[in-house]
Motif scaffolding. Structure first.
Motif, PDB file in Angstrom:
ATOM      1  N   LYS A  61      51.970   3.545  42.664  1.00 26.78           N
ATOM      2  CA  LYS A  61      50.805   3.125  41.874  1.00 26.78           C
ATOM      3  C   LYS A  61      49.591   2.968  42.781  1.00 26.78           C
ATOM      4  N   GLY A  62      48.452   3.438  42.300  1.00 23.49           N
ATOM      5  CA  GLY A  62      47.226   3.345  43.081  1.00 23.49           C
ATOM      6  C   GLY A  62      47.262   4.300  44.261  1.00 23.49           C
ATOM      7  N   LEU A  63      46.167   4.403  44.957  1.00 21.32           N
ATOM      8  CA  LEU A  63      46.074   5.322  46.084  1.00 21.32           C
ATOM      9  C   LEU A  63      47.080   4.964  47.173  1.00 21.32           C
ATOM     10  N   GLN A  77      38.059  14.294  47.263  1.00 19.00           N
ATOM     11  CA  GLN A  77      36.716  14.585  47.758  1.00 19.00           C
ATOM     12  C   GLN A  77      35.628  14.107  46.814  1.00 19.00           C
ATOM     13  N   ASN A  78      35.907  14.194  45.505  1.00 19.81           N
ATOM     14  CA  ASN A  78      34.923  13.784  44.524  1.00 19.81           C
ATOM     15  C   ASN A  78      35.640  13.049  43.390  1.00 19.81           C
ATOM     16  N   VAL A  79      35.578  11.734  43.424  1.00 18.71           N
ATOM     17  CA  VAL A  79      36.275  10.894  42.449  1.00 18.71           C
ATOM     18  C   VAL A  79      35.887  11.268  41.025  1.00 18.71           C
ATOM     19  N   ALA A  80      34.595  11.511  40.784  1.00 23.29           N
ATOM     20  CA  ALA A  80      34.118  11.810  39.426  1.00 23.29           C
ATOM     21  C   ALA A  80      34.728  13.102  38.878  1.00 23.29           C
ATOM     22  N   GLU A  81      34.972  14.071  39.744  1.00 26.20           N
ATOM     23  CA  GLU A  81      35.530  15.350  39.298  1.00 26.20           C
ATOM     24  C   GLU A  81      37.058  15.354  39.284  1.00 26.20           C
ATOM     25  N   PRO A  85      37.869   9.193  34.317  1.00 28.43           N
ATOM     26  CA  PRO A  85      37.241   7.867  34.323  1.00 28.43           C
ATOM     27  C   PRO A  85      38.090   6.806  33.616  1.00 28.43           C
ATOM     28  N   ASN A  86      38.856   7.215  32.610  1.00 29.53           N
ATOM     29  CA  ASN A  86      39.722   6.277  31.908  1.00 29.53           C
ATOM     30  C   ASN A  86      40.940   5.875  32.732  1.00 29.53           C
ATOM     31  N   ASP A  87      41.164   6.563  33.854  1.00 26.00           N
ATOM     32  CA  ASP A  87      42.320   6.305  34.709  1.00 26.00           C
ATOM     33  C   ASP A  87      41.943   5.519  35.964  1.00 26.00           C
ATOM     34  N   LEU A  88      40.669   5.197  36.131  1.00 26.29           N
ATOM     35  CA  LEU A  88      40.226   4.509  37.349  1.00 26.29           C
ATOM     36  C   LEU A  88      40.856   3.130  37.537  1.00 26.29           C
TER      37      LEU A  88
END
Length: 158
Positions: A61-63, A77-81, A85-88
């Motif tokens: 779970k988690g990074l 490299q790019n969190v947004a891509e 967003p619903n999984d953050l």
């Protein structure tokens, strides 16, 4: 039996953050079996707040949990891509520290993953695979009793 000197993890991650100009460097350690082998962030450099101290992750779970479970580095490299967003909420350190480009590598001790070293930026696409590879090579002499074991291709969260 002589006691080993205590290693200064805070000083080590401060130096790594400065050397690579990261916005955040943090270490999560595995807690004992009585704590069900959870991971908690113990040290941070460049943190925005103290929320990292309250994050508790289970294997997978988690990074940190993903790196702990697989024993392999992870690069986003790019969190947004790369993350929904619903999984953050599954990546609390990313959300708490507003990271947009992040990588994490396992720290090995006695052939087991004993911790996770995370480094990141608050701007997207700043952390590349070559930069994370360079960082990983620098860890071994910098993080005292731990090894990075192998330098390999990075797993993707997807």
């Amino acid at each position: 039996m002589k006691d080993e000197p205590v290693f200064d993890f805070q000083q080590a991650i401060d130096a790594l953050r400065e050397r690579f100009e990261f916005d955040l460097v943090s270490i999560a350690f595995v807690q004992s079996a009585t704590d069900q082998f959870v991971l908690t962030w113990q040290y941070a450099s460049g943190n925005l707040n103290e929320r990292y101290k309250r994050i508790v992750l289970h294997s997978g779970k988690g990074l940190a949990g993903i790196v702990f479970k697989t024993g392999k580095p992870v690069l986003i490299q790019n969190v947004a891509e790369e993350l929904d967003p619903n999984d953050l909420f599954n990546y609390p350190i990313i959300a708490a520290e507003q990271l947009l480009s992040v990588g994490a590598v396992p720290l090995w001790k006695d052939s087991r993953v004993a911790g996770v070293l995370l480094a990141g930026y608050r701007q997207e696409n700043r952390l590349t695979s070559s930069r994370l590879h360079e960082f990983q090579q620098e860890i071994e002499p910098s993080i005292g009793p731990f090894l990075t074991k192998e330098l390999e291709e990075y797993d993707s969260i997807q």
